[in-house]
Design a protein around this motif. Structure first.
Motif, PDB file in Angstrom:
ATOM      1  N   ASN A  89     -34.175   1.160   3.632  1.00 13.47           N
ATOM      2  CA  ASN A  89     -34.404  -0.209   3.155  1.00 13.47           C
ATOM      3  C   ASN A  89     -33.089  -0.893   2.777  1.00 13.47           C
ATOM      4  N   LYS A  90     -32.095  -0.093   2.360  1.00  6.44           N
ATOM      5  CA  LYS A  90     -30.782  -0.643   2.009  1.00  6.44           C
ATOM      6  C   LYS A  90     -29.970  -0.938   3.272  1.00  6.44           C
ATOM      7  N   GLY A  91     -30.125  -0.071   4.273  1.00  5.52           N
ATOM      8  CA  GLY A  91     -29.371  -0.239   5.507  1.00  5.52           C
ATOM      9  C   GLY A  91     -29.596   0.924   6.437  1.00  5.52           C
ATOM     10  N   LYS A  92     -29.109   0.784   7.647  1.00  6.73           N
ATOM     11  CA  LYS A  92     -29.271   1.840   8.649  1.00  6.73           C
ATOM     12  C   LYS A  92     -27.943   2.205   9.304  1.00  6.73           C
ATOM     13  N   HIS A  93     -26.873   2.042   8.519  1.00  4.76           N
ATOM     14  CA  HIS A  93     -25.539   2.333   9.058  1.00  4.76           C
ATOM     15  C   HIS A  93     -24.985   3.604   8.431  1.00  4.76           C
ATOM     16  N   PHE A 121     -30.934   3.928  14.104  1.00  2.00           N
ATOM     17  CA  PHE A 121     -29.832   3.833  13.148  1.00  2.00           C
ATOM     18  C   PHE A 121     -28.532   3.536  13.893  1.00  2.00           C
ATOM     19  N   GLU A 122     -27.617   2.905  13.195  1.00  2.00           N
ATOM     20  CA  GLU A 122     -26.298   2.618  13.764  1.00  2.00           C
ATOM     21  C   GLU A 122     -25.306   3.618  13.194  1.00  2.00           C
ATOM     22  N   VAL A 123     -24.577   4.291  14.075  1.00  2.00           N
ATOM     23  CA  VAL A 123     -23.628   5.316  13.633  1.00  2.00           C
ATOM     24  C   VAL A 123     -22.235   4.970  14.124  1.00  2.00           C
ATOM     25  N   THR A 124     -21.290   4.964  13.199  1.00  2.00           N
ATOM     26  CA  THR A 124     -19.882   4.784  13.546  1.00  2.00           C
ATOM     27  C   THR A 124     -19.209   6.147  13.522  1.00  2.00           C
ATOM     28  N   PHE A 125     -18.599   6.521  14.654  1.00  2.00           N
ATOM     29  CA  PHE A 125     -17.877   7.788  14.747  1.00  2.00           C
ATOM     30  C   PHE A 125     -16.382   7.478  14.651  1.00  2.00           C
ATOM     31  N   LEU A 126     -15.788   7.738  13.502  1.00  2.00           N
ATOM     32  CA  LEU A 126     -14.374   7.451  13.295  1.00  2.00           C
ATOM     33  C   LEU A 126     -13.509   8.332  14.195  1.00  2.00           C
ATOM     34  N   SER A 127     -12.422   7.781  14.679  1.00  2.00           N
ATOM     35  CA  SER A 127     -11.443   8.567  15.422  1.00  2.00           C
ATOM     36  C   SER A 127     -10.549   9.300  14.428  1.00  2.00           C
ATOM     37  N   VAL A 128      -9.677  10.161  14.928  1.00  3.10           N
ATOM     38  CA  VAL A 128      -8.713  10.839  14.072  1.00  3.10           C
ATOM     39  C   VAL A 128      -7.315  10.626  14.620  1.00  3.10           C
ATOM     40  N   LEU A 174     -11.522   3.708   8.037  1.00  9.72           N
ATOM     41  CA  LEU A 174     -12.749   3.859   7.251  1.00  9.72           C
ATOM     42  C   LEU A 174     -13.028   2.599   6.443  1.00  9.72           C
ATOM     43  N   GLN A 175     -11.998   2.070   5.813  1.00 11.22           N
ATOM     44  CA  GLN A 175     -12.160   0.837   5.036  1.00 11.22           C
ATOM     45  C   GLN A 175     -12.682  -0.297   5.901  1.00 11.22           C
ATOM     46  N   LYS A 176     -12.202  -0.351   7.109  1.00 10.92           N
ATOM     47  CA  LYS A 176     -12.612  -1.406   8.032  1.00 10.92           C
ATOM     48  C   LYS A 176     -14.034  -1.205   8.527  1.00 10.92           C
ATOM     49  N   ALA A 177     -14.439   0.060   8.671  1.00 14.20           N
ATOM     50  CA  ALA A 177     -15.754   0.363   9.247  1.00 14.20           C
ATOM     51  C   ALA A 177     -16.892   0.253   8.243  1.00 14.20           C
ATOM     52  N   ILE A 178     -16.609   0.516   6.963  1.00 11.73           N
ATOM     53  CA  ILE A 178     -17.678   0.568   5.975  1.00 11.73           C
ATOM     54  C   ILE A 178     -18.193  -0.832   5.653  1.00 11.73           C
ATOM     55  N   ARG A 179     -19.502  -0.933   5.430  1.00 12.01           N
ATOM     56  CA  ARG A 179     -20.160  -2.236   5.251  1.00 12.01           C
ATOM     57  C   ARG A 179     -21.168  -2.144   4.110  1.00 12.01           C
ATOM     58  N   PRO A 180     -21.677  -3.304   3.665  1.00 14.11           N
ATOM     59  CA  PRO A 180     -22.693  -3.286   2.605  1.00 14.11           C
ATOM     60  C   PRO A 180     -23.956  -2.526   2.995  1.00 14.11           C
ATOM     61  N   ASP A 181     -24.258  -2.448   4.303  1.00 13.28           N
ATOM     62  CA  ASP A 181     -25.465  -1.738   4.727  1.00 13.28           C
ATOM     63  C   ASP A 181     -25.184  -0.284   5.121  1.00 13.28           C
TER      64      ASP A 181
END
Length: 380
Positions: free
Chosen positions: A90-94, A117-124, A135-142
């Motif tokens: 209910n809060k989000g699907k990320h 669901f939406e999944v972000t796979f960070l690179s290394v 990570l800072q750029k990818a993270i969102r309120p949801d």
């Protein structure tokens, strides 16, 4: 333990410490009662389980009611990730995770992606570390969950867990870590690090296979994934693996007592192995990060075939990646994410040492690798 085998594959599994075996044997024989039974026999076993739970929880500075017993880290990861996804949708699907995670996390996230669901796979980075700015750029309120492995099972890279947890919490997301390769090797304080969910397996720290645990911070909501009796606060129904729980408790006790000694001994052996093998031509270390666990070396032997090398080393156990996916003939997804070519990934070997390894083991492996990788060596 098979003394004939030079076993340098401790990230895949470890031998049971004889003291751990001694602790669990009575619960396979005389003390066999079901701890959920209401008779005195069952309740006496339940008391032993409570004591073990307290000891294991204390090992990571958690409360005993925050610990859920599982069959291992794979099950714990599934319970945690799917449980969060359903409870917080209910809060989000990320969800955010990392491309170098264990398949237990990657495949679970991919399953959720198929379900909407939406999944972000960070690179290394080339070092294997994530870029905190990414990570800072990818993270969102949801974003509801950030899941980052504590210590990578293939390269030993240690991620900046505390900083990652802070970024997650600042955006209102939960933070989970697969700490399978960290628990028992590093001191872990879930409160100091800001960890909401943590999973690990007993067989990576000299306890038997089939026992693991999931730490769930109080007030973190998880939707149950396994039903049928309401065991483990309803999160993991099924009769408890009492011998495994007792064994895991003893393994934690021993790790707490011997961690510094083990680190000193194992790191000396690893450094000797690494220094000698890197003298060979066309070799390089996969991850030059200073943030690396002391028992692991992942080395590329350019131009070689790692599977061929492994097959020609009788009575020596090393690996070319994760044991959980080694049957699949494809290059390591971890090394590929770090920028290695397919050929170099296929030419890489992982050496992971444990507390029962000796200098004789290391010297034998060094000598055999040197023989096999010399251009004029007769393979017949």
């Amino acid at each position: 333990m098979n003394s004939k085998v030079k076993f340098l594959d401790n990230n895949s599994t470890t031998p049971i410490d004889p003291r751990v075996l001694d602790a669990m044997l009575p619960f396979l024989q005389d003390n066999f009662a079901n701890p959920s039974s209401t008779h005195h026999f069952g309740q006496s076993i339940n008391e032993k389980v409570k004591q073990a739970r307290e000891q294991i929880a204390d090992f990571i500075n958690a409360d005993s009611n925050e610990l859920i017993f599982t069959s291992g880290a794979t099950e714990a990861s599934n319970i945690a990730i799917k449980g969060v996804a359903e409870s917080y949708s209910n809060k989000g699907k990320h969800i955010i995770t990392v491309s170098t995670e264990h398949k237990a996390v990657l495949d679970t996230c991919k399953d959720l992606k198929r379900k909407g669901f939406e999944v972000t796979f960070l690179s290394v980075l080339q070092s294997g570390l994530i870029d905190l700015a990414e990570l800072q750029k990818a993270i969102r309120p949801d974003t509801i969950l950030v899941s980052v492995m504590y210590v990578n099972n293939e390269t030993g890279v240690i991620q900046p867990i505390k900083e990652i947890a802070t970024i997650a919490h600042d955006m209102g997301a939960l933070f989970m870590t697969d700490a399978t390769q960290a628990v028992g090797k590093l001191e872990i304080d879930v409160n100091d690090l800001g960890i909401d969910l943590l999973c690990f397996s007993g067989h990576k720290m000299y306890a038997p296979k089939g026992i693991g645990a999931l730490y769930v911070r109080n007030k973190t909501k998880l939707t149950s994934q396994i039903h049928g009796g309401g065991h483990e606060q309803g999160l993991r129904s099924g009769t408890l693996n009492v011998p495994g729980i007792i064994a895991l408790s003893k393994a934690c006790e021993l790790a707490n007592q011997e961690m510094t000694q083990n680190q000193n001994t194992i790191s000396e052996l690893r450094d000797r192995l690494e220094a000698e093998l890197l003298k060979l031509p066309n070799t390089s270390l996969n991850s030059v990060s200073q943030n690396r666990i002391y028992n692991t070396a992942n080395i590329c032997f350019k131009g070689q075939d790692a599977n061929v090398l492994i097959g020609r080393m009788k009575n020596i156990a090393i690996s070319n990646g994760s044991a959980c996916s080694s049957a699949v003939v494809e290059p390591s997804h971890v090394l590929k994410a770090m920028g290695l070519s397919d050929d170099d990934a296929f030419a890489s070997l992982r050496f992971s040492l444990g507390k029962f390894n000796t200098i004789e083991d290391v010297e034998t492996v060094i000598q055999k690798i040197k023989e096999l990788t010399q251009p004029n060596f007769n393979y017949a």
